[in-house]
Design a protein around this motif. Structure first.
Motif, short mmCIF file in Angstrom:
data_model
loop_
_atom_site.label_atom_id
_atom_site.label_comp_id
_atom_site.label_asym_id
_atom_site.label_seq_id
_atom_site.Cartn_x
_atom_site.Cartn_y
_atom_site.Cartn_z
N THR A 92 0.82 -1.21 0.00
CA THR A 92 0.00 0.00 0.00
C THR A 92 0.86 1.26 0.00
OG1 THR A 92 -1.87 -1.04 1.12
CG2 THR A 92 -1.65 1.34 1.37
N TRP A 93 1.95 1.22 0.76
CA TRP A 93 2.77 2.41 0.93
C TRP A 93 3.78 2.59 -0.20
CZ3 TRP A 93 0.55 5.65 3.92
CH2 TRP A 93 -0.32 5.16 4.89
N TYR A 94 3.88 1.62 -1.08
CA TYR A 94 4.62 1.83 -2.32
C TYR A 94 3.75 2.63 -3.29
CZ TYR A 94 6.83 1.04 -6.82
OH TYR A 94 7.41 1.23 -8.06
N TRP A 95 2.47 2.27 -3.36
CA TRP A 95 1.57 2.91 -4.32
C TRP A 95 1.03 4.24 -3.81
CZ3 TRP A 95 2.26 0.99 -8.82
CH2 TRP A 95 2.54 -0.36 -9.00
N ASN A 96 0.64 4.32 -2.57
CA ASN A 96 0.00 5.53 -2.05
C ASN A 96 1.03 6.58 -1.66
OD1 ASN A 96 -2.68 4.87 -2.41
ND2 ASN A 96 -2.91 3.96 -0.39
N ARG A 97 1.39 7.40 -2.64
CA ARG A 97 2.35 8.48 -2.40
C ARG A 97 1.71 9.84 -2.64
NH1 ARG A 97 8.13 6.20 -4.75
NH2 ARG A 97 7.62 3.98 -4.64
N TYR A 98 0.40 9.87 -2.59
CA TYR A 98 -0.29 11.14 -2.79
C TYR A 98 0.09 12.12 -1.68
CZ TYR A 98 -3.57 9.10 0.61
OH TYR A 98 -4.13 8.52 1.72
N PHE A 207 -5.63 10.88 -13.40
CA PHE A 207 -4.93 9.75 -12.77
C PHE A 207 -5.64 9.38 -11.49
CE2 PHE A 207 -2.78 13.71 -11.51
CZ PHE A 207 -2.76 13.62 -10.12
N HIS A 208 -5.30 8.19 -10.97
CA HIS A 208 -5.84 7.70 -9.70
C HIS A 208 -4.85 8.07 -8.59
CE1 HIS A 208 -7.09 4.72 -6.61
NE2 HIS A 208 -8.26 4.73 -7.23
N THR A 209 -5.35 8.33 -7.40
CA THR A 209 -4.48 8.77 -6.30
C THR A 209 -3.41 7.73 -5.95
OG1 THR A 209 -6.18 7.98 -4.76
CG2 THR A 209 -6.11 10.35 -5.21
N SER A 210 -3.65 6.45 -6.26
CA SER A 210 -2.65 5.43 -5.97
C SER A 210 -1.52 5.41 -7.00
CB SER A 210 -3.29 4.04 -5.91
OG SER A 210 -3.75 3.64 -7.18
N ARG A 211 -1.63 6.26 -8.00
CA ARG A 211 -0.57 6.42 -9.00
C ARG A 211 -0.35 7.92 -9.21
NH1 ARG A 211 -1.52 1.67 -8.07
NH2 ARG A 211 -1.33 -0.10 -9.53
N TRP A 212 -0.08 8.63 -8.14
CA TRP A 212 -0.02 10.11 -8.21
C TRP A 212 1.03 10.56 -9.23
CZ3 TRP A 212 -3.44 13.16 -5.57
CH2 TRP A 212 -3.27 14.54 -5.73
N ASP A 213 0.63 11.48 -10.09
CA ASP A 213 1.50 11.92 -11.19
C ASP A 213 2.19 13.25 -10.82
OD1 ASP A 213 2.79 12.46 -13.52
OD2 ASP A 213 1.01 12.37 -14.81
N TYR A 214 3.30 13.15 -10.11
CA TYR A 214 4.04 14.35 -9.72
C TYR A 214 4.71 15.02 -10.92
CZ TYR A 214 3.32 13.42 -4.76
OH TYR A 214 2.75 13.23 -3.52
N SER A 215 4.89 14.29 -12.02
CA SER A 215 5.45 14.92 -13.21
C SER A 215 4.49 15.96 -13.77
CB SER A 215 5.76 13.87 -14.28
OG SER A 215 4.57 13.26 -14.76
N TYR A 216 3.20 15.81 -13.47
CA TYR A 216 2.19 16.78 -13.90
C TYR A 216 1.93 17.83 -12.82
CZ TYR A 216 -2.34 18.69 -15.38
OH TYR A 216 -3.36 19.55 -15.74
N THR A 217 1.78 17.37 -11.57
CA THR A 217 1.37 18.29 -10.51
C THR A 217 2.54 19.08 -9.92
OG1 THR A 217 1.68 16.68 -8.71
CG2 THR A 217 -0.46 16.70 -9.84
N GLY A 218 3.77 18.56 -10.08
CA GLY A 218 4.88 19.14 -9.34
C GLY A 218 4.78 18.72 -7.88
N GLY A 219 5.69 19.21 -7.06
CA GLY A 219 5.70 18.82 -5.66
C GLY A 219 6.26 17.42 -5.48
N ASP A 220 6.06 16.86 -4.30
CA ASP A 220 6.53 15.51 -4.03
C ASP A 220 5.76 14.93 -2.85
OD1 ASP A 220 7.69 16.54 -1.62
OD2 ASP A 220 9.52 17.05 -2.71
N ALA A 221 6.05 13.68 -2.55
CA ALA A 221 5.34 12.99 -1.47
C ALA A 221 5.65 13.56 -0.10
CB ALA A 221 5.67 11.50 -1.50
N GLU A 222 6.72 14.34 0.00
CA GLU A 222 7.07 14.97 1.27
C GLU A 222 6.19 16.18 1.58
OE1 GLU A 222 9.22 13.92 3.42
OE2 GLU A 222 10.36 12.40 2.31
N GLY A 223 5.42 16.64 0.58
CA GLY A 223 4.50 17.75 0.82
C GLY A 223 4.90 19.07 0.20
#
Length: 593
Positions: A92-98, A207-223
């Motif tokens: 779960t924590w590999y996929w959920n990086r939203y 995209f689905h939240t379990s495959r968060w696309d940071y290449s589009y949104t910018g930012g990162d899983a650290e917030g």
């Protein structure tokens, strides 16, 4: 509101949301939307196929695979292989990086093997990056990385009677054998999409939240701020636990964020805080401290508390209230089931009234606040806890699109339609969760073939059958790590995992140390366990609850779901039983050869 009025309101809101299609209202990604399943985090690496033999093959690289691997390593089992569809350990924590993802039960009881790894959580509720880091820590400490096949899906597990081993086949051409197989794929690992008309016509990004696309949104899983959204109009579909955590980050970043709501979540106070090293050291100085904490939480949630609450959070608050009301009853009424249910109901109404009152206190717009109130019992849906979600609706960027239980009407090439109005958007994010209640074989993605070519799906066509939720007759040397037909403790799933992992490791060690080749649940023991479970309450919430995955979307349970239960005396009764069963050392109810 008095209780009668509240009950009427609950029934009214439930009725709005009932659908005859139940789980069929969702789209399966694997059938028509495979692009939503692509791994955005790690590239697939080429490797040689495996055709060798290992002692133990484990399906799933989340907590279940990690903890079982650790327990086996402690017992000297090193010929161990993990097959994982993701690109690393974590499940779960590999996929959920939203953005904003964190555990919603306290780190002390949620993160396994803290005692063994010596890790102190940074906060009471650990954030996703730290949890993923901890998963990697476990894998490194117990030497599991060179025993893993990542980006690999099992396609079949087949018992080979002549050689008395399991054959493991995968989608990458592997065909190796194992003396033992263990399946721990988790209850929530297959993401789903809402069955909204026009979903495949949208021309923007999605995209689905379990495959968060940071290449589009910018930012990162650290917030970090998602600077890619500063000029974007975004629609978020779904208002469950995932949305509650990521909305504050979207609210801070987007030009406009439309939060599409069918049913509001109950959102209580989180009160997260940094871990105090001195306090942590004091609380964890005794061997076995984490087991003590886990059991204390389970006892409190099961109404079996001795008055001590180590965790003290929103989960145990309802239990504390309930026990307080029981203590107020005359001694002669404390064993009366009717009186106890009245006390529980009263506690729940008080709790939910406070949660709804909090919405009024936090959200400045009266109309928006009213729509954010949850009208159902707290445990009808997964309770949520957050200190910034409700506050987000005070931001000009954030618009609640409440659908009054109907959901989004349709999706167009350029946006979404809610309540007859089209809202143009650049991006749609689906916070619609994971499959549950669908057929096991569909979620697992592979079939398991036991003795005499018997498939597990055929053996379970009339309902799940196990011994202790761990082993299955006709499927020798095969085990499962999951809550059902065991403790069935959903408030803190890792507690189920650590107990199952320890039990399975001890069974495997017993077989190896005794010189046996196979071990299997007997039919008689499995029958007896099913008879015991027949006195259990169903896992899923009362059908009178608002529809959701806790109660099969408000639909009657299918006939083959009769076995989705736990120990009739509760989670702690199961944990106590299984501890004594494995420590006895003879593994009663299982036959060896």
């Amino acid at each position: 509101m008095d209780i009668a009025e509240t009950k009427a309101k609950y029934a009214e809101e439930r009725e709005k949301r009932l659908r005859s299609d139940g789980n069929d209202q969702y789209f399966r990604m694997a059938e028509n939307f495979e692009e939503y399943l692509d791994d955005p985090y790690v590239e697939i690496e080429q490797r040689e196929t495996k055709s060798d033999h290992v002692d133990v093959a484990f399906v799933g690289g989340g907590y279940a695979g990690l903890v079982t691997g650790a327990r086996l390593a402690e017992l000297g089992v090193t010929s161990y292989r993990v097959i994982e569809k993701g690109g690393d350990f974590g499940g779960t924590w590999y996929w959920n990086r939203y953005p904003g993802a964190m555990c919603d039960t306290a780190s002390m009881i949620y993160m396994p093997l803290l005692e063994e790894t010596g890790h102190m959580p940074r906060e009471k509720y650990a954030r996703a990056p730290e949890i993923l880091e901890h998963c990697r820590r476990i894998a490194t400490q117990y030497d599991l990385y060179d025993k893993a096949l990542f980006h690999t899906r099992v396609t079949e597990l087949r018992w080979l009677e002549e050689s008395q081993v399991w054959q493991v086949k995968t989608d990458r051409g592997d065909a190796f054998t194992a003396q033992f197989v263990v399946v721990g794929t988790g209850p929530l690992h297959v993401p789903k999409l809402p069955g909204i008309p026009g979903l495949d016509t949208f021309n923007g990004h999605s995209f689905h939240t379990s495959r968060w696309d940071y290449s589009y949104t910018g930012g990162d899983a650290e917030g970090a701020l998602m600077e890619g959204l500063t000029d974007k109009r975004v629609a978020l579909i779904g208002t469950g636990a995932t949305a509650v955590q990521c909305v504050p980050h979207l609210s801070a970043a987007c030009k406009k964020i439309y939060v599409c709501q069918r049913t509001p979540s109950s959102v209580d106070v989180r009160s997260n805080e940094s871990m105090n090293a001195d306090w942590y050291s004091e609380k964890t100085n005794e061997p076995g401290w984490q087991k003590t904490w886990m059991e204390n939480f389970t006892k409190n949630m099961s109404g079996a508390s001795d008055g001590v609450d180590l965790v003290q959070d929103g989960w145990t608050d309802l239990a504390r209230r309930f026990l307080g009301k029981i203590a107020q009853l005359p001694v002669e009424e404390r064993g009366d089931v009717v009186k106890m249910m009245e006390a529980y109901e009263s506690s729940d109404f008080e709790k939910m009234d406070e949660i709804r009152g909090r919405v009024d206190e936090v959200v400045s717009d009266v109309e928006t606040a009213e729509k954010l109130k949850a009208w159902y019992r707290q445990l009808c849906k997964r309770p949520c806890f957050h200190d910034d979600y409700l506050q987000s609706f005070n931001n000009a960027s954030t618009v609640l699109l409440d659908t009054d239980g109907k959901g989004v009407e349709r999706i167009t090439e350029g946006g979404i339609v809610v309540n007859g109005i089209e809202y143009p958007v650049d991006c749609i994010i689906y916070a619609t969760g994971f499959e549950i209640g669908t057929e096991l074989i569909d979620r697992a993605g592979f079939e398991m073939i036991g003795r005499e070519e018997l498939s597990l799906s055929d053996y379970w066509k009339n309902g799940m059958r196990t011994l202790h939720g761990i082993s299955v007759h006709n499927f020798p040397n095969a085990f499962r790590v999951q809550p059902t037909q065991a403790a069935n403790f959903i408030a803190n799933v890792p507690h189920n995992i650590v107990e199952s992992a320890k039990t399975i490791a001890m069974i495997i060690n017993h077989v190896r140390a005794s010189g046996f080749q196979t071990i299997e649940a007997t039919k008689e023991a499995e029958d007896d366990w099913q008879e015991l479970l027949s006195g259990s309450m169903q896992m899923l919430a009362d059908p009178s609850c608002t529809p959701g995955y806790y109660n099969n979307e408000g639909q009657p349970l299918p006939d083959n779901a009769v076995g989705y239960v736990g120990h009739p005396e509760g989670a702690m009764a199961y944990f106590k039983f299984i501890d004594g069963w494995r420590e006895a050392g003879d593994f009663e109810g299982m036959s060896v050869s």
